[in-house]
Structures are given as structure tokens and as C-alpha cells.
Write an enzyme that holds these catalytic residues in place. Structure first.
Site, PDB file in Angstrom:
ATOM      1  CG  HIS A 307      26.900  51.562  16.509  1.00  0.00           C
ATOM      2  ND1 HIS A 307      25.952  50.642  16.155  1.00  0.00           N
ATOM      3  CD2 HIS A 307      27.145  52.314  15.414  1.00  0.00           C
ATOM      4  CE1 HIS A 307      25.636  50.834  14.887  1.00  0.00           C
ATOM      5  NE2 HIS A 307      26.345  51.829  14.412  1.00  0.00           N
ATOM      6  CG  ASP A 364      30.076  58.349  11.656  1.00  0.00           C
ATOM      7  OD1 ASP A 364      30.581  58.304  10.524  1.00  0.00           O
ATOM      8  OD2 ASP A 364      28.908  58.047  11.894  1.00  0.00           O
TER       9      ASP A 364
END
Ligand code: ACO
Length: 428
Positions: A307, A364
Site C-alpha cells: 500500500h 482489497d
């Protein structure tokens, strides 16, 4: 701490004020940089070090894995609040009272019918069209059916625009899926809760009584809350920058949907499932794909890992992992693709390459798994993300417009040709 930062350029010193946020984040305010230095600019591709605005909506600390909406911890909101309460909180700044929440919901329901001609536009798309392209187009098309621009100085006008899009957007989301599946369009049942009705609009079969599944309602509610805002990410920055030209709310949102579509952003949840399917097709050897992800000569990346901001862990991933286990357990789902997912996560968490680079499963990685278990087609995953992100985009757009922020217009460092003599086509 000093209250200024000093920059020395060509022997000349310039002072710039330091500003401190409410969580003690310090930023150098360079608003006057070009003026005082005679045109010197900064360069920061990907804006890794650049704050585009001051914002009072979402706080996140990537190092410590903290995410808060308007000061409330994401863990508390995911456990104790509904998506609609969180939407209200993000957009209006405070958690609603029961009366405020009921009014918000009633006003949204009042606005939840779309112009019937929207069906004609939907009809014109091929069934194979990607749902994100369809959603972005339909959202943009709403502008044509609601042409009056929002007077951002009128609270009433702002409120009307907000409940309008909160009401119509879930219809577009559900119809996007029904179009892909060839199902007749349906408005669900507005006596239901917001999220309950989204599921009904998506899944109701024309020849069967719809039976609500509270496990799925709860999981979707949580997923939407976890995705509801994430400060100045790619799609939110897009919404703010498009809105900064005073383009309308629906046009700004449509641009945000396009930004969200990419596999490095919201499209990652689809990419995760496609990756897991590919691993399964290839024989299910997770070690082989781990090696590919680590090979710098190989463009393959482990989708759903890493991320830009969370370099410790993604707090949303922690919450959603628990929800994923619950949904899979409660629904009694056994799925080889999900076994591959678990295997990859376990291996990556103890692999030196991933540990050293602080690459953890992100939200996700797990959201795709839940959506698959819910029976949502892979191409719809990012559409579901957009549904969750809607209140965040609205809140950020509202903040930007009410603070009268200037048009977003970055600078560049030009690296092309210097002035050249023009030659006519026959002389070249
Ligand atoms: N698989 C393998 N290696 C990776 C991965 C990955 N998923 N992510 C990062 N790395 C490596 C990079 O190759 C780089 O290695 P190096 O230092 O040896 O060159 C290092 O980790 C740092 O990576 P960057 O790309 O510089 O990190 P950045 O912060 O720019 O990118 C991003 C973050 C885009 C999310 C990246 O981790 C990625 O592509 N992940 C997969 C896509 C994904 O899951 N996106 C969803 C993000 S969450 C969201 O949008 C809601």
C-alpha cells in the site's frame, strides 16, 4: 520546534512557515515559493511528499496503521455504526442523531428514482462492457437529467444534491450488474435499509421471492464502511481536482470512478481474484508465483499486497479478514481459489522480501474474497468499492467547494526541446 523551514537557493535564504495539523503532522507551507524565489518550483511525481489541501475529514497514519473518520476509529465504526451513519458522519462532520439519520434516509429514498430514459442509455451498452465504464458513464449522464448546478453557498442546495446522488447511485450500481447478467431492472424495496435494498436491487430474481441474508447484509455494510473514505488517494484527489474547476458534483464523481477503475487503485480487488484464478489454472503452485513477484525481471506483482501509505499493516484488512472468515464459515463455502488466497497470505507474511518491504495484504485482498463468496461477479468488485467510496468523495468535494479552494493546477519541470526554427514540410 522552529516555526519556519529555511531553504537556501543560490546563496539566498528563504523562510517558509511550518504548519501543524491536529495530529501533529508538520508541513512546509510553500504557497509563496515561486513568488519569493523568482519561479523556482518543486517536483514530486506521485505526490509522495506533497499535501494538496488541509482536510478535516479522515486521518490516517500509515506507520501505525491508524484510520479515523472525523476522529472516530475505523474499528469502532465498522463494529458499531451502519454505512448510512458513516456516510452522514463523513459528509456533515458529526454522527447523526436518530432523527437526523431517519430524515437523511427518508430524503435519500425520496430521490432514489432515476429518469426512465437512463434505461435507454444502459440498453445501448454491450453486455460485455466493463461495469466501471458503464457506471462512470451513467453517473456522468445524471448531469444531463439534473442540469441545474448546485449553489455551493446554499446549504439546502448542497443537501439536495447530496441526497440525490446517495439515492440514485445504488440504483446505477445494481442496474450495472443486472445489465451484465441480462436481468430485468429492479428498484428493490424502499421500506428496506439502504444496504439491504442495494442487495435486493442487485440479486432479486424476477421469478422468485427475494430472501434477505443478514450475514451478507452485515458483511456488505462493513465493506462499504471500510471503503468510505481514505483521504487524498488517487480517485478522491481526482474528484477534488475536477470539482475545483467548478465542474458539477456528478461530473466530478464520474471522473473519480474512472480513477478508481485502475488496477493499482480500486481495480486491485478484481485483479486479486483474476490473479488467484490464474494461479489455480496454472496448477495452484503459490511458491512459483511468490518467486515471480520477487523477480525484478518479471513484471508480475502480488495483487492485493502493499500500500502506498500503510507501510505497517492496513487496519481495514485486519477487520475485513475477520469478516471474510465469518462469511465463508457461515455460508459454508469451500473454494480452491480461497485456499490459494490463504496460502499466499501465510507465505508472504513470513517471506523476507515481503517483510523487508513491509508488504502486507491490503483491504482489497480480502474484499474480493468476500464479494466472490456473495456471488458478485468479479468485474463488479470495483463498482462495489465505488458504492462504498461515494460518501467520501462527496464529503471531500463539499469540503473543497465550501472552503473555496483554488483550481487545482500543478506545475512541471520542462525537459523537452529548446526553441527550434520551424521548417516547412518540404524543407524537412
Ligand atoms: N508484489 C511484489 N512486490 C511489490 C509489491 C507487490 N504487490 N508492491 C510493492 N512491491 C515492491 C516493489 O517492487 C518495490 O521493490 P524495490 O524496493 O525492490 O524496488 C517495493 O516493494 C516498494 O514498492 P513501490 O511500488 O515503490 O510502492 P508504492 O508505494 O509506490 O506502491 C502499490 C504501492 C501501488 C499499492 C504497490 O504495492 C502495488 O502495486 N500493489 C499491488 C496492487 C494493489 O494491491 N493495489 C491496491 C492498493 S489498495 C487500494 O487502492 C484500496
Amino acid at each position: 520546534m522552529s516555526k519556519t523551514a529555511t531553504l537556501e537557493i543560490n546563496g539566498q535564504k528563504h523562510d517558509f512557515p511550518l504548519i501543524t495539523g491536529t495530529e501533529n503532522e508538520v508541513a512546509i507551507d510553500i504557497k509563496t515559493l515561486r513568488g519569493v524565489t523568482g519561479g523556482v518550483t518543486t517536483i514530486d511525481p506521485g505526490y509522495k511528499n506533497t499535501g494538496s489541501c488541509e482536510s478535516a475529514i479522515t486521518f490516517l497514519n500509515g506507520e501505525e496503521g491508524i484510520l479515523r473518520y472525523r476522529g472516530y476509529a475505523i474499528e469502532d465504526l465498522a463494529e458499531k455504526a451502519s454505512f448510512l451513519e458513516v456516510a452522514y458522519l463523513l459528509i456533515f462532520g458529526e454522527l447523526p442523531t436518530r432523527v437526523e439519520l431517519d430524515k437523511f434516509h427518508a430524503d435519500i429514498k425520496e430521490e432514489s428514482v432515476v429518469d426512465d430514459d437512463i434505461k435507454k442509455i444502459l440498453d445501448a451498452f454491450p453486455k460485455a462492457a466493463h461495469p466501471m465504464g458503464v457506471l462512470s458513464s451513467l453517473t456522468s449522464a445524471l448531469t444531463a437529467f439534473n442540469p441545474s448546478s448546485v449553489n455551493v453557498d446554499s446549504e439546502e442546495d448542497m443537501y439536495r444534491a447530496i441526497v440525490k446522488i446517495m439515492g440514485k447511485f445504488p440504483v446505477l450500481v445494481a442496474w450495472t450488474m443486472r445489465k451484465q447478467k441480462g436481468l430485468p431492472l429492479d428498484y428493490g424495496d424502499d421500506s428496506l435499509g439502504y444496504v439491504e435494498n442495494v442487495l435486493k436491487m442487485m440479486f432479486k430474481k424476477p421469478n422468485q421471492e427475494y430472501v434477505e441474508n443478514p450475514i451478507l447484509v452485515n458483511a456488505l455494510d462493513k465493506l462499504l464502511i471500510l471503503h468510505a473514505d481514505h483521504e487524498q488517494n488517487c480517485s478522491t484527489s481526482t474528484v477534488r481536482i475536477v470539482g475545483s474547476s467548478h465542474a458539477g458534483l456528478f461530473a466530478s464523481l464520474s471522473a473519480g470512478i474512472s480513477a478508481l477503475w485502475g488496477p493499482l487503485h480500486g481495480g486491485a480487488n478484481q485483479a486479486v481474484l483474476e490473479m488467484l484464478e490464474a494461479i489455480k489454472e496454472d496448477g495452484g503452485d503459490t511458491k512459483k508465483f511468490m518467486a515471480k513477484a520477487k523477480d525484478k525481471e518479471d513484471p508480475f506483482r502480488l495483487m492485493g499486497f502493499g500500500h502506498r501509505v500503510y507501510k505497517n499493516f492496513d487496519p481495514r484488512a485486519k477487520i475485513i479478514k475477520v469478516a471474510a472468515d465469518e462469511v465463508l464459515g457461515d455460508l459454508g463455502i469451500e473454494d480452491p481459489v480461497l485456499d490459494i488466497a490463504k496460502g499466499l497470505a501465510t507465505e508472504a507474511l513470513s517471506d523476507e522480501y515481503f517483510v523487508k518491504r513491509k508488504l502486507y495484504p491490503n483491504v482489497d485482498f480480502y474484499s474480493g474474497i468476500i464479494y466472490r463468496a456473495m456471488g458478485i461477479p468479479v468485474e463488479m468488485f470495483t463498482v462495489m468499492f465505488a458504492l462504498g467510496r461515494l460518501p467520501g468523495w462527496i464529503a471531500q468535494w463539499k469540503e473543497m467547494r465550501t472552503r473555496k479552494e483554488p483550481i487545482g493546477r500543478p506545475r512541471q519541470v520542462y525537459t523537452g526541446e529548446n526553441h527550434r526554427e520551424f521548417k516547412t514540410v518540404d524543407d524537412r
